[in-house]
Design a protein around this motif. Sequence first.
Motif, mmCIF file in Angstrom:
data_model
loop_
_atom_site.group_PDB
_atom_site.id
_atom_site.type_symbol
_atom_site.label_atom_id
_atom_site.label_comp_id
_atom_site.label_asym_id
_atom_site.label_seq_id
_atom_site.Cartn_x
_atom_site.Cartn_y
_atom_site.Cartn_z
ATOM 1 N N LEU A 12 9.406 3.161 -3.771
ATOM 2 C CA LEU A 12 9.486 4.543 -3.330
ATOM 3 C C LEU A 12 10.816 5.123 -3.798
ATOM 4 O O LEU A 12 11.788 4.376 -3.967
ATOM 5 C CB LEU A 12 9.415 4.634 -1.798
ATOM 6 C CG LEU A 12 8.062 4.343 -1.134
ATOM 7 C CD1 LEU A 12 8.233 4.234 0.375
ATOM 8 C CD2 LEU A 12 7.047 5.429 -1.474
ATOM 9 N N ASP A 47 0.807 -1.212 0.000
ATOM 10 C CA ASP A 47 0.000 0.000 0.000
ATOM 11 C C ASP A 47 0.841 1.264 0.000
ATOM 12 O O ASP A 47 0.333 2.347 -0.297
ATOM 13 C CB ASP A 47 -0.942 0.007 1.207
ATOM 14 C CG ASP A 47 -2.156 -0.873 0.988
ATOM 15 O OD1 ASP A 47 -2.363 -1.305 -0.157
ATOM 16 O OD2 ASP A 47 -2.877 -1.137 1.957
ATOM 17 N N ARG A 48 2.120 1.161 0.362
ATOM 18 C CA ARG A 48 2.964 2.360 0.330
ATOM 19 C C ARG A 48 2.977 2.942 -1.074
ATOM 20 O O ARG A 48 2.945 2.229 -2.055
ATOM 21 C CB ARG A 48 4.378 2.017 0.794
ATOM 22 C CG ARG A 48 5.151 1.105 -0.124
ATOM 23 C CD ARG A 48 6.331 0.439 0.559
ATOM 24 N NE ARG A 48 5.882 -0.614 1.461
ATOM 25 C CZ ARG A 48 6.709 -1.541 1.980
ATOM 26 N NH1 ARG A 48 7.992 -1.505 1.709
ATOM 27 N NH2 ARG A 48 6.247 -2.474 2.786
ATOM 28 N N ALA A 49 2.979 4.246 -1.165
ATOM 29 C CA ALA A 49 2.963 5.007 -2.423
ATOM 30 C C ALA A 49 1.611 4.970 -3.120
ATOM 31 O O ALA A 49 1.458 5.529 -4.199
ATOM 32 C CB ALA A 49 4.041 4.517 -3.392
#
Length: 468
Positions: free
Chosen positions: A319, A210-212
């Motif tokens: 990222l 879920d990051r970004a």
Amino acid sequence: MPTEVDVAVVGGGITGLTAAVLLARAGRSVALLEGRHLGGGTTGRSTAKVSLLQGTRLSSLADQHPPAVLSSYVEAHRAGQAWLLDFCEAHGVETQERAAVTFARSASGARTAHRELALAREHGLDASWRSDLDLPFPTSGGARLEGQAQVDPVSVVEALAAEAVSRGVQLLEGTRVERVAGREPVRVTTSAGRIHAGAVVVATGMPILDRAGWFGRMVPARSYTLALATPSRAVDAMYLSAEGGPSSRSLRDAVHPEHGPVVLVGGAGHTTGRDHPGTRLAQLRDWSARAFPEGRELAAWSAQDYVPARGLPFAGPVLPGSPHVMVAGGFAKWGMTGGVAAALAVTAQLTGSRPDWADVMDPWSRRELRSLPSLAADNAAVALELARGVVRTVRPGDRVGLGASRPVARATDDQGTTVSSLCTHLGGVVAWNDVERSWDCPLHGSRFGPRGDVLEGPATCGLRQRRS
């Protein structure tokens, strides 16, 4: 199950398997983790056109990006195509050379196809216009590119897996990745235990991380395919209509070992969870019956692809400044070339080199700004679906109700298993897919079996279940 590897690859489709082979060739120790079985997602359900003429893809990209980006896109897919065809030749995987045709069924479609032709020529593809196409229904001509190819995707998966194993890659099927965290080493938590890796490649179409906000940068799209036995070869090339949306039609030939010549008819696409699959499939069957009246249906299936707001596939760090976790996806239905290109890009970056064309797949370039209008529209649709979920009927007789703090919904399968209808990713209310007997989330495309097990992400855990 290994506890330490140089690289953990997540996803057993064309991208993950190619990446695993490339990394093993470079001397890395590799574990490939697949939640279901190799090729069980988009790759195994693909019509597997290995083509540089891709419907109206260049026209779509030209609306967002300058010519240099389109040229790099073509070069990336050219590299992916060349690698895959070389691999198939070296491993005895049959390929069939075919022309690719973007065909029109209307005056507006002809204008679109002519634009695609002009862009193809501008960016180094020797395409030509054909007014008369060898199809059993009226057309308005089309752009044609010779010397492309089609393959059996399952045969490609098997060959990639065979080489991977021969080079020491550990293929772990039925092993779902639940979490990726940390660095030096990266901790990969799975349904079977934990692996420590120097780097991770997430090749799951829609990244499960879920990051970004990757889930908000793409639209999940399902489309359908019919295999029709025909008295003789029904099409002479790989066709894709210039008319998009639900009316889009894809055609290619194949040969069944028992039934002889087959035409694969695809189309009737829609955003996952936001339409009625049975209706879409019925529309495709109706069109196919009129286009190929002598055809006899042998099978029907669907696949899920991801269309990025920026239009371009991505391959790079999850990222900025995080080269220990790489992601690849967003192939917009052209994974047999784009997926291989993405594998080439991320593995080259991990092994210390990077082809010039790979910049077009950089997920953190300034090009992201050009996708903001499309991104805003896509996420507005997601918000609308989230609101609609409060009152959606997920199955006849099962209506969502309001709980004290959030929507509450349950539905029961034929075996008496009650599952929550709240997607475990971000709480969207899933819709029942009557064609594939699955629960499909209209927000970001997570899909679950009737008993709540995860079929595809970005969700990593199943719907909550209880016996009724």
